[in-house]
Design a protein around this motif. Sequence first.
Motif, PDB file in Angstrom:
ATOM      1  N   GLN A  48      -3.653  -3.626   4.804  1.00 59.32           N
ATOM      2  CA  GLN A  48      -3.372  -2.238   4.292  1.00 59.32           C
ATOM      3  C   GLN A  48      -2.180  -1.638   5.582  1.00 59.32           C
ATOM      4  OE1 GLN A  48      -6.771   0.323   2.856  1.00 59.32           O
ATOM      5  NE2 GLN A  48      -7.922  -1.656   3.003  1.00 59.32           N
ATOM      6  N   VAL A  49      -1.849  -2.472   6.438  1.00 56.19           N
ATOM      7  CA  VAL A  49      -1.000  -1.919   7.311  1.00 56.19           C
ATOM      8  C   VAL A  49      -0.001  -2.962   7.549  1.00 56.19           C
ATOM      9  CG1 VAL A  49      -0.807  -1.191   9.690  1.00 56.19           C
ATOM     10  CG2 VAL A  49      -2.605  -0.480   8.859  1.00 56.19           C
ATOM     11  N   TYR A  54       4.082  -1.169   7.879  1.00 55.17           N
ATOM     12  CA  TYR A  54       3.759  -0.094   8.705  1.00 55.17           C
ATOM     13  C   TYR A  54       4.038  -0.480  10.157  1.00 55.17           C
ATOM     14  CZ  TYR A  54       2.040   1.900   4.301  1.00 55.17           C
ATOM     15  OH  TYR A  54       1.766   2.411   3.115  1.00 55.17           O
ATOM     16  N   MET A  77      -1.690   3.910   8.969  1.00 55.54           N
ATOM     17  CA  MET A  77      -1.604   4.366   7.624  1.00 55.54           C
ATOM     18  C   MET A  77      -0.752   5.625   7.594  1.00 55.54           C
ATOM     19  SD  MET A  77      -5.038   2.771   5.932  1.00 55.54           S
ATOM     20  CE  MET A  77      -4.583   3.070   4.378  1.00 55.54           C
TER      21      MET A  77
END
Length: 543
Positions: A48-49, A54, A77
């Motif tokens: 998710q990163v 990101y 995030m």
Amino acid sequence: MQRLDDDTLLHVFSFLPVASIISARKTCRRLETLSRQRIVWQQACLDQVLLQGYPFSHLDAATADAHTLEKHVLRAMRIGRFWLSYAMEPRCSMKYQASSGNGISHVRFLPGYGGRYVATVYKGIWSMISCWDIGDPAMKTDGIQLRKIADWAPKGVIFSGFVVNDDPLSEAVLAIAVQTGSGRRSIEILTIADRERANPSFKSICNIATTFRPVALKGDLIAFSDDACETVVMNWRENTCALLKGSQQPVDEHFQYNRCLQIAFVHRSVLVVRARSVELFPEPSLSSAGSAFTSYEPAGYHTFGWIDGVSVNGQCDPLSGLDGAAVQSAPLSILLRTESDDPWASDVHKLEQFLLLPNPDLEEHACRSSPQIKSSSPSQEEAVTVPTSAATATPPPSLTPPYIFPPVRAEHTSSAVRGFLRCTDIILGPCGTALWIQPRAARTAHLTGLDVHSSAAQILDAFNPDHLYPDGGADRTKTAEALCAAVFAGPLQRRHPEFQPQARRLWVQPKDNCSWSALDYDEARGRVALGSSDGSVTVLDFA
């Protein structure tokens, strides 16, 4: 749920979004305990990163426990959402007065301190460097206690150059070009002594006698340059160096027509960016400063005309982390703002991005090995002298350039406005996010827009900034100097092809009689430091 063992539940957590992981821990003590395991947040960080492109600080997370890693993931995030959503605005976490009456000439985050330490430089009767602890960027609470760590202000000394070490693990923290009242010039390399005690201080660990200005510092390597065509690369511990001699010879040595803007130690080479040239030199072999050493000529040359501001960074994907091979094979991104010698040129120009792509032929050729650098901790300040010119030596063998010249233009550009700027810095992060200062338009600076045939009343109004927004400042944000940002080609844009990058104004200079004079940006931590001509420093956080 009770029949499932812990390993199965941890596997289930690996498929959940971060918001669901935090919600699940509120249901029972068992899920709360499991949700705080480090393996859960390692997987969340990956999926998710990092896979989202990101910005993320691998150095901070390498030794972090589960709780700290969770904080880093949540913050990354939020930073990612900030860049992908134009509705989000930065938060002013601190504003303080770093000097009284003197503008800030430099402001820099010191690597290795988690975004907490900021160095400021101002020049008055004599110059001063100050180091400030501005607090943990993960702390959202107001009222963070500002603390001055150390000052360095030798009496009667003026600073003419300043650079911070890119290596967070190096003993050398920064390098400063100094000039005494007698005219003696040198470069001082400073460290922060007794940093773990109550009274840390700056301490000089090396003095280099030279008239050149420091431009880059990475570990034990320092690069300093003149304003014409010569650059010296030195290992300050070993007192070894090499000369990089540009292809353009100076027309007038007293005229700064080709000032060095940035030097980057990149894969098997050194990239030197000047106001009117970009040159790639082979990785030099360093020789003792007291003996003959080699003079290197550029393996690649290109000119963009007159460069007003530039930033060079490797486009290394966050997923690669600290993988050296991935960093070496990444293309170099060059973001620049060009100027014109024509004073009547259009008020609108562009920030343009160019890429230096890795040379696929490099690995097919035999490459010499890099020189071995021994590390020795000096017990006291070292003094070294740099020869003014290269002695006779055999030139290095012809090598295949690690990057392909000329640079190729990226698709995305961003419009900028011509105007007066005290801060010409452009900062481009590895993920492709960039910040710069947008000036007031040249025709709103009350000089070039004047009509010499106008009445006296019109001329007086032109020098009054309030005439630009007579309705109480409703339109001020459109004309005032501002911090601007955009996402350029890089990992973040590649992972989100649906995102339409556009430049936006993040923060407006609040005072009409004041200008931004210095800028620094920590992409991985989403933190910005802005120095002002009134001596104040503003700290912004994106998460």
